[in-house]
Design a protein around this motif. Structure first.
Motif, PDB file in Angstrom:
ATOM      1  N   LEU A   5       0.822  -1.208   0.000  1.00 63.38           N
ATOM      2  CA  LEU A   5       0.000   0.000   0.000  1.00 63.38           C
ATOM      3  C   LEU A   5       0.860   1.264   0.000  1.00 63.38           C
ATOM      4  CD1 LEU A   5      -2.738  -1.004   2.597  1.00 63.38           C
ATOM      5  CD2 LEU A   5      -3.017  -0.824   0.123  1.00 63.38           C
ATOM      6  N   SER A   6       1.958   1.216   0.714  1.00 61.39           N
ATOM      7  CA  SER A   6       2.806   2.410   0.828  1.00 61.39           C
ATOM      8  C   SER A   6       3.558   2.717  -0.464  1.00 61.39           C
ATOM      9  CB  SER A   6       3.784   2.269   1.985  1.00 61.39           C
ATOM     10  OG  SER A   6       4.690   1.234   1.737  1.00 61.39           O
ATOM     11  N   ASP A   7       3.697   1.725  -1.355  1.00 60.55           N
ATOM     12  CA  ASP A   7       4.332   1.993  -2.653  1.00 60.55           C
ATOM     13  C   ASP A   7       3.523   2.995  -3.466  1.00 60.55           C
ATOM     14  OD1 ASP A   7       6.465   0.354  -2.183  1.00 60.55           O
ATOM     15  OD2 ASP A   7       5.626  -1.368  -3.269  1.00 60.55           O
ATOM     16  N   LYS A   8       2.226   3.013  -3.249  1.00 58.07           N
ATOM     17  CA  LYS A   8       1.336   3.905  -3.995  1.00 58.07           C
ATOM     18  C   LYS A   8       1.228   5.282  -3.356  1.00 58.07           C
ATOM     19  CE  LYS A   8      -1.379  -0.057  -5.447  1.00 58.07           C
ATOM     20  NZ  LYS A   8      -2.648  -0.753  -5.334  1.00 58.07           N
ATOM     21  N   ILE A   9       1.757   5.419  -2.139  1.00 60.60           N
ATOM     22  CA  ILE A   9       1.643   6.674  -1.395  1.00 60.60           C
ATOM     23  C   ILE A   9       2.989   7.375  -1.362  1.00 60.60           C
ATOM     24  CG2 ILE A   9       1.152   7.701   0.859  1.00 60.60           C
ATOM     25  CD1 ILE A   9      -0.591   5.248   1.437  1.00 60.60           C
ATOM     26  N   ASN A  10       2.976   8.659  -1.650  1.00 60.04           N
ATOM     27  CA  ASN A  10       4.172   9.482  -1.512  1.00 60.04           C
ATOM     28  C   ASN A  10       4.100  10.159  -0.140  1.00 60.04           C
ATOM     29  OD1 ASN A  10       6.267  11.243  -1.637  1.00 60.04           O
ATOM     30  ND2 ASN A  10       5.689  12.159  -3.584  1.00 60.04           N
ATOM     31  N   PHE A  11       4.818   9.617   0.834  1.00 57.18           N
ATOM     32  CA  PHE A  11       4.749  10.139   2.194  1.00 57.18           C
ATOM     33  C   PHE A  11       5.178  11.601   2.263  1.00 57.18           C
ATOM     34  CE2 PHE A  11       4.506   5.726   3.492  1.00 57.18           C
ATOM     35  CZ  PHE A  11       3.698   5.786   4.604  1.00 57.18           C
ATOM     36  N   ASP A  12       6.189  11.976   1.490  1.00 54.89           N
ATOM     37  CA  ASP A  12       6.641  13.369   1.506  1.00 54.89           C
ATOM     38  C   ASP A  12       5.511  14.304   1.114  1.00 54.89           C
ATOM     39  OD1 ASP A  12       9.172  12.684   2.295  1.00 54.89           O
ATOM     40  OD2 ASP A  12       9.962  12.591   0.245  1.00 54.89           O
ATOM     41  N   GLU A  13       4.766  13.923   0.106  1.00 57.76           N
ATOM     42  CA  GLU A  13       3.670  14.759  -0.367  1.00 57.76           C
ATOM     43  C   GLU A  13       2.539  14.797   0.663  1.00 57.76           C
ATOM     44  OE1 GLU A  13       0.732  14.260  -4.004  1.00 57.76           O
ATOM     45  OE2 GLU A  13       2.828  14.480  -4.648  1.00 57.76           O
ATOM     46  N   VAL A  14       2.218  13.640   1.216  1.00 63.37           N
ATOM     47  CA  VAL A  14       1.136  13.560   2.192  1.00 63.37           C
ATOM     48  C   VAL A  14       1.471  14.380   3.439  1.00 63.37           C
ATOM     49  CG1 VAL A  14      -0.114  12.008   3.736  1.00 63.37           C
ATOM     50  CG2 VAL A  14       0.318  11.330   1.380  1.00 63.37           C
ATOM     51  N   LEU A  15       2.700  14.278   3.892  1.00 62.42           N
ATOM     52  CA  LEU A  15       3.110  14.982   5.105  1.00 62.42           C
ATOM     53  C   LEU A  15       3.522  16.423   4.842  1.00 62.42           C
ATOM     54  CD1 LEU A  15       5.202  12.136   6.715  1.00 62.42           C
ATOM     55  CD2 LEU A  15       2.914  12.862   7.353  1.00 62.42           C
ATOM     56  N   GLY A  16       3.702  16.775   3.583  1.00 60.40           N
ATOM     57  CA  GLY A  16       4.135  18.127   3.258  1.00 60.40           C
ATOM     58  C   GLY A  16       5.592  18.364   3.558  1.00 60.40           C
ATOM     59  N   ILE A  17       6.395  17.304   3.600  1.00 63.38           N
ATOM     60  CA  ILE A  17       7.809  17.433   3.961  1.00 63.38           C
ATOM     61  C   ILE A  17       8.570  18.221   2.909  1.00 63.38           C
ATOM     62  CG2 ILE A  17       9.967  16.151   4.282  1.00 63.38           C
ATOM     63  CD1 ILE A  17       8.294  14.007   5.694  1.00 63.38           C
ATOM     64  N   SER A  18       8.388  17.874   1.654  1.00 62.31           N
ATOM     65  CA  SER A  18       9.165  18.545   0.608  1.00 62.31           C
ATOM     66  C   SER A  18       8.824  20.023   0.566  1.00 62.31           C
ATOM     67  CB  SER A  18       8.924  17.890  -0.745  1.00 62.31           C
ATOM     68  OG  SER A  18       7.553  17.960  -1.092  1.00 62.31           O
ATOM     69  N   ILE A  19       7.568  20.347   0.771  1.00 59.93           N
ATOM     70  CA  ILE A  19       7.154  21.746   0.762  1.00 59.93           C
ATOM     71  C   ILE A  19       7.752  22.468   1.957  1.00 59.93           C
ATOM     72  CG2 ILE A  19       5.163  23.282   0.972  1.00 59.93           C
ATOM     73  CD1 ILE A  19       3.555  21.081  -0.520  1.00 59.93           C
ATOM     74  N   SER A  20       7.700  21.858   3.131  1.00 59.34           N
ATOM     75  CA  SER A  20       8.214  22.530   4.317  1.00 59.34           C
ATOM     76  C   SER A  20       9.718  22.698   4.260  1.00 59.34           C
ATOM     77  CB  SER A  20       7.807  21.768   5.579  1.00 59.34           C
ATOM     78  OG  SER A  20       8.426  20.508   5.607  1.00 59.34           O
ATOM     79  N   GLU A  21      10.448  21.710   3.720  1.00 57.38           N
ATOM     80  CA  GLU A  21      11.896  21.850   3.601  1.00 57.38           C
ATOM     81  C   GLU A  21      12.244  22.995   2.664  1.00 57.38           C
ATOM     82  OE1 GLU A  21      13.371  18.062   2.365  1.00 57.38           O
ATOM     83  OE2 GLU A  21      13.217  17.209   4.369  1.00 57.38           O
ATOM     84  N   LYS A  22      11.554  23.075   1.532  1.00 59.34           N
ATOM     85  CA  LYS A  22      11.812  24.166   0.598  1.00 59.34           C
ATOM     86  C   LYS A  22      11.461  25.490   1.239  1.00 59.34           C
ATOM     87  CE  LYS A  22      11.018  21.491  -3.589  1.00 59.34           C
ATOM     88  NZ  LYS A  22      10.114  21.275  -4.724  1.00 59.34           N
ATOM     89  N   THR A  23      10.342  25.523   1.945  1.00 54.10           N
ATOM     90  CA  THR A  23       9.911  26.752   2.586  1.00 54.10           C
ATOM     91  C   THR A  23      10.912  27.181   3.639  1.00 54.10           C
ATOM     92  OG1 THR A  23       7.632  26.082   2.220  1.00 54.10           O
ATOM     93  CG2 THR A  23       7.989  27.839   3.788  1.00 54.10           C
ATOM     94  N   CYS A  24      11.379  26.242   4.440  1.00 53.03           N
ATOM     95  CA  CYS A  24      12.359  26.576   5.474  1.00 53.03           C
ATOM     96  C   CYS A  24      13.646  27.100   4.849  1.00 53.03           C
ATOM     97  CB  CYS A  24      12.665  25.360   6.343  1.00 53.03           C
ATOM     98  SG  CYS A  24      11.308  24.890   7.416  1.00 53.03           S
ATOM     99  N   GLY A  25      14.087  26.446   3.793  1.00 53.89           N
ATOM    100  CA  GLY A  25      15.293  26.908   3.112  1.00 53.89           C
ATOM    101  C   GLY A  25      15.111  28.301   2.549  1.00 53.89           C
ATOM    102  N   ASN A  26      13.971  28.545   1.940  1.00 55.63           N
ATOM    103  CA  ASN A  26      13.690  29.868   1.385  1.00 55.63           C
ATOM    104  C   ASN A  26      13.576  30.905   2.484  1.00 55.63           C
ATOM    105  OD1 ASN A  26      13.683  28.864  -1.198  1.00 55.63           O
ATOM    106  ND2 ASN A  26      11.466  28.655  -1.315  1.00 55.63           N
ATOM    107  N   LEU A  27      12.958  30.543   3.600  1.00 56.84           N
ATOM    108  CA  LEU A  27      12.830  31.485   4.704  1.00 56.84           C
ATOM    109  C   LEU A  27      14.187  31.849   5.282  1.00 56.84           C
ATOM    110  CD1 LEU A  27       9.701  30.193   6.637  1.00 56.84           C
ATOM    111  CD2 LEU A  27       9.919  32.307   5.351  1.00 56.84           C
ATOM    112  N   GLU A  28      15.055  30.866   5.408  1.00 56.51           N
ATOM    113  CA  GLU A  28      16.387  31.146   5.952  1.00 56.51           C
ATOM    114  C   GLU A  28      17.151  32.115   5.062  1.00 56.51           C
ATOM    115  OE1 GLU A  28      18.423  27.459   6.563  1.00 56.51           O
ATOM    116  OE2 GLU A  28      17.017  26.804   8.106  1.00 56.51           O
ATOM    117  N   THR A  29      17.128  31.876   3.757  1.00 55.19           N
ATOM    118  CA  THR A  29      17.849  32.779   2.856  1.00 55.19           C
ATOM    119  C   THR A  29      17.200  34.148   2.840  1.00 55.19           C
ATOM    120  OG1 THR A  29      16.582  31.923   0.976  1.00 55.19           O
ATOM    121  CG2 THR A  29      18.740  30.955   1.370  1.00 55.19           C
ATOM    122  N   LYS A  30      15.879  34.181   2.914  1.00 57.98           N
ATOM    123  CA  LYS A  30      15.172  35.467   2.924  1.00 57.98           C
ATOM    124  C   LYS A  30      15.514  36.258   4.192  1.00 57.98           C
ATOM    125  CE  LYS A  30      10.579  37.394   2.248  1.00 57.98           C
ATOM    126  NZ  LYS A  30       9.155  37.095   2.038  1.00 57.98           N
TER     127      LYS A  30
END
Length: 106
Positions: free
Chosen positions: A53-78
């Motif tokens: 079942l987990s092969d069909k699920i992208n945990f990063d997308e579900v948890l918002g990890i990729s978005i939050s990491e990018k956001t944190c990186g952007n916030l730090e540089t900003k």
């Protein structure tokens, strides 16, 4: 969230999150390792079912990890850019305040 009716599901999901955060593939062996170390007993079919079942699920997308990491990186540089701009402005203000009223012909 956690009760006797869905204990196995929640345990598998949490173990899946742990494995995903550590960039480890979700397999039946890895689930067994985590749940055995935590001394959580679940039905045996979950070890077969959840990885499939987990092969069909992208945990990063579900948890918002990729978005939050990018956001944190952007916030730090900003924030760093804003701090540098504030430093420059404060230095320029000090220089201009020192020069006010004290010209060559005073």
């Amino acid at each position: 969230m956690w009760n006797q009716n869905n204990k196995s599901e929640v345990a598998c999901i949490l173990a899946g999150i742990i494995l995903n955060e550590n960039k480890i593939k979700i397999t039946d062996e890895n689930l067994k390792k985590i749940l055995n170390n935590l001394t959580i007993k679940i039905e045996k079919y979950w070890f077969f079912l959840f990885p499939k079942l987990s092969d069909k699920i992208n945990f990063d997308e579900v948890l918002g990890i990729s978005i939050s990491e990018k956001t944190c990186g952007n916030l730090e540089t900003k924030i760093k850019k804003e701090e540098k701009e504030e430093e420059k402005e404060s230095i320029l203000q000090k220089d201009s305040e020192e020069d006010m009223g004290f010209g060559l012909f005073d």
